[in-house]
Design an enzyme around this catalytic site. Structure first.
Site, PDB file in Angstrom:
ATOM      1  N   THR A 141     -29.248 -16.640 -49.050  1.00  0.00           N
ATOM      2  CA  THR A 141     -30.411 -15.823 -49.388  1.00  0.00           C
ATOM      3  C   THR A 141     -31.089 -16.330 -50.650  1.00  0.00           C
ATOM      4  OG1 THR A 141     -29.292 -13.927 -48.386  1.00  0.00           O
ATOM      5  CG2 THR A 141     -31.186 -13.458 -49.821  1.00  0.00           C
ATOM      6  N   LYS A 186     -16.149 -13.063 -46.231  1.00  0.00           N
ATOM      7  CA  LYS A 186     -17.444 -12.558 -45.763  1.00  0.00           C
ATOM      8  C   LYS A 186     -17.560 -12.985 -44.315  1.00  0.00           C
ATOM      9  CE  LYS A 186     -22.452 -12.928 -46.230  1.00  0.00           C
ATOM     10  NZ  LYS A 186     -23.602 -13.607 -46.874  1.00  0.00           N
ATOM     11  N   TYR A 204     -16.597 -17.679 -46.685  1.00  0.00           N
ATOM     12  CA  TYR A 204     -17.779 -17.225 -45.958  1.00  0.00           C
ATOM     13  C   TYR A 204     -17.789 -17.836 -44.566  1.00  0.00           C
ATOM     14  CZ  TYR A 204     -22.907 -16.702 -45.212  1.00  0.00           C
ATOM     15  OH  TYR A 204     -24.162 -16.413 -44.735  1.00  0.00           O
ATOM     16  N   ILE A 210     -21.693  -7.703 -47.922  1.00  0.00           N
ATOM     17  CA  ILE A 210     -22.471  -8.638 -48.743  1.00  0.00           C
ATOM     18  C   ILE A 210     -23.845  -8.657 -48.103  1.00  0.00           C
ATOM     19  CG2 ILE A 210     -22.721 -11.005 -49.544  1.00  0.00           C
ATOM     20  CD1 ILE A 210     -19.681 -11.200 -49.609  1.00  0.00           C
TER      21      ILE A 210
END
Length: 378
Positions: A120, A234, A206, A273
């Site tokens: 992001t 995540k 992740y 998240i």
């Protein structure tokens, strides 16, 4: 309507950007959890290569001083972590004033941690100099008020090790590590890659196969869960994978805003998240802390689905520009959402309530020529 790449309405900036190289030093062999100190055990994957280096000449990049490090438990307790956007100035440099304002909005809205330079935050469009500077800036300004988790992952183990050393050196509380993308590797290679960075500090792994091109199977996470610095995962695969980990006592955060309510309250996830919390941190905190709330979840679904109508962070960047929180500047290859989607966002803001969103300005529909697209930058 679709926005063509070369739309004359968009203004292009052009400044040169220096390349940055990374160096790494030979590494000492890492021990698996529970290994006896001083015992050189050979695993099926072999030892980390130190045989060609004389131990008398070897100068490890390790300090013997006691570090003021975050405990892994301080990370595993976080329920709302924002994958924060990086705003830009018209010349493509970081807009630190807008960034600081956005971080303050996250703190005021109840977010407990931020991912700096993640997907992001467009870490993949940053030099490592920019990346580490932004992590250090965030720690320096906000490190006593919110947990700073630096995305220091890479498809190169050497780069991941080097960046993680630098990230912890500038004070980040934890690291986020994706699996090696594009260059797919074996299960044993995945484990070795993560083992190389886990000793440095609290680590979140992740898993997002849609971006990395390779799933991190449960076998890998379960093997790594014995490391004291393994904070959790995540996970973007879905509810069943979340349950697979929570049943084994492994901390997991949902990586999907549209699934995070059910992952939290029905499948045992610690939290989320989140991308949406850039825009509505207070509502996302309520979703994670105040028990099952199907009505609030349903109210937020149009927003969370809109945010991923095109690959993240295209919609988020467009939204923050239309809220006046960030300048309408995009580093290519990202370009704004088409006009009809920009109009749709203003309607979503009206339906949820402007007071629930960050910023003070009214949401407005930006024109094509309001946006600046940057192809190269300092």
């Amino acid at each position: 309507m679709a926005l063509p790449t070369a739309n004359p309405g968009f203004r292009l900036g052009c400044q040169e950007s220096p390349a940055m190289g990374l160096r790494s030093a030979p590494r000492l062999a890492l021990r698996r959890p529970g290994a006896v100190s001083g015992h050189r055990s050979r695993t099926g994957r072999g030892k980390f290569p130190v045989a060609s280096t004389s131990l008398d000449d070897y100068l490890p990049m390790r300090s013997t001083e006691v570090k003021n490090r975050t405990l892994t438990g301080d990370i595993t307790s976080l329920r709302l972590i924002t994958a924060v956007k990086t705003p830009y100035l018209p010349d493509g440099r970081f807009d630190l004033e807008a960034y600081d304002s956005l971080i303050n909005m996250q703190i005021e809205g109840g977010s407990e941690g931020v991912i700096v330079g993640g997907t992001t935050g467009e870490g993949h469009l940053m030099s490592w100099d920019e990346h580490i500077m932004l992590i250090g800036h965030t720690v320096n300004c906000f490190g006593t008020r919110i947990k700073v988790i630096g995305n220091t992952g890479s498809n190169s183990t050497r780069e991941a090790v080097h960046a993680t050393e630098q990230g912890f050196a500038v004070g980040m509380h934890a690291a986020l590590h994706i699996n090696p993308y594009y260059g797919k590797v074996s299960t044993e290679g995945l484990i070795s890659h993560f083992e190389a960075v886990l000793p440095m500090g609290p680590t979140i792994i992740y898993n997002v196969p849609s971006r990395s091109g390779q799933d991190i199977p449960p076998q890998v996470i379960e093997t790594l869960s014995g490391y004291p610095n393994m904070a959790g995962v995540k996970e973007c695969v879905g509810h069943e994978r979340v349950k697979c980990y929570t049943d084994k006592g492994i901390t997991v955060w949902s990586g999907n805003d549209d699934e995070c309510h059910d992952s939290r309250w029905k499948y045992g996830a610690t939290g989320v998240i989140s991308v949406a919390s850039n825009l509505v941190p207070g509502l996302m905190r309520s979703l994670m802390y105040e028990g099952e709330n199907a009505l609030l979840n349903e109210k937020l679904l149009p927003l969370t689905k809109w945010l991923f109508c095109l690959p993240n962070p295209i919609a988020l960047n467009t939204a923050l520009a239309q809220l006046g929180v960030a300048r309408p500047v995009f580093r290519l290859p990202y370009v704004p959402l088409p006009l009809e989607k920009r109009i749709e966002f203003v309607r979503i803001v009206e339906a949820i309530g402007r007071g629930n969103f960050v910023g003070q300005q009214e949401a407005r529909v930006l024109d094509d020529d309001d946006f600046v697209l940057i192809s190269s930058f300092l």
